[in-house]
Design a protein around this motif. Structure first.
Motif, PDB file in Angstrom:
ATOM      1  N   ASP A  14       3.781  14.117   1.569  1.00 42.40           N
ATOM      2  CA  ASP A  14       3.317  13.455   2.789  1.00 42.40           C
ATOM      3  C   ASP A  14       2.053  12.637   2.550  1.00 42.40           C
ATOM      4  N   GLN A  18       1.647   8.601   2.851  1.00 44.92           N
ATOM      5  CA  GLN A  18       0.564   8.031   3.653  1.00 44.92           C
ATOM      6  C   GLN A  18      -0.254   7.042   2.824  1.00 44.92           C
ATOM      7  N   GLU A  22      -0.719   3.131   3.704  1.00 46.22           N
ATOM      8  CA  GLU A  22      -2.052   2.540   3.910  1.00 46.22           C
ATOM      9  C   GLU A  22      -2.291   1.375   2.956  1.00 46.22           C
TER      10      GLU A  22
END
Length: 182
Positions: A14, A18, A22
């Protein structure tokens, strides 16, 4: 991708997704279209090797092809594999090849630190500050006017939230990065 994701450490998946998200947002919002071909990206994660051990992988990718929306879709990647004994926090960076032919860091994010600052309650933060001072649960309980059992519950919750196996590991991580809790 499913095979790759199944080999990745479950605690990293996860956070890694992420980090990639980003990096993409940063590129699309902050990097001009002509500059995108001069970018290079680096991130890390743990991957299970053929012996069943999770090794650290540092991936550096340079985009070679952009899609019609100028998103990087094909890249040249370089992987560095490091032994599992090295405790690495998941970080992502983006560098731009400037006019002097030098890579200049234009984005850096330590996602492990971000999780620490966003995932911990104020009371857990108080407990952490006192743990860093080497206070015992009993001493922390007296200072915070709570029971020792409550302090122990906070400690267990902190370790679980941060995916850290021991209070000693937590304290070591925090002493290296004091700005995480203040």
């Amino acid at each position: 991708m499913r095979y790759f994701w199944n080999r990745m450490h479950p605690d990293d998946l996860d956070v890694w997704l992420q980090a990639l998200s980003e990096l993409m947002k940063f590129t699309l919002n902050e990097i001009s279209i002509p500059e995108r071909s001069r970018m290079t990206y680096t991130w890390n994660y743990r991957l299970k090797n053929n012996h069943g051990d999770y090794v650290n992988v540092v991936q550096n990718t340079t985009p070679l092809e952009l899609d019609s929306g100028n998103k990087p879709i094909i890249g040249l990647a370089h992987y560095t594999v490091l032994v599992p004994e090295i405790d690495m926090q998941i970080c992502a960076s983006a560098k731009l090849l400037n006019e002097n032919n030098e890579y200049e860091t234009v984005y850096f994010n330590n996602f492990s630190q971000k999780l620490l600052s966003e995932g911990i309650s104020n009371r857990e933060r108080d407990v952490i500050r006192l743990l860093v001072l080497n206070d015992s649960s009993k001493t922390i309980a007296k200072k915070l006017n709570i029971s020792s059992n409550t302090v122990d519950t906070h400690r267990r919750n902190i370790l679980k939230k941060l995916n850290v196996s021991s209070t000693g590991e937590l304290i070591g991580m925090l002493k290296m990065n004091k700005n995480l809790i203040y």
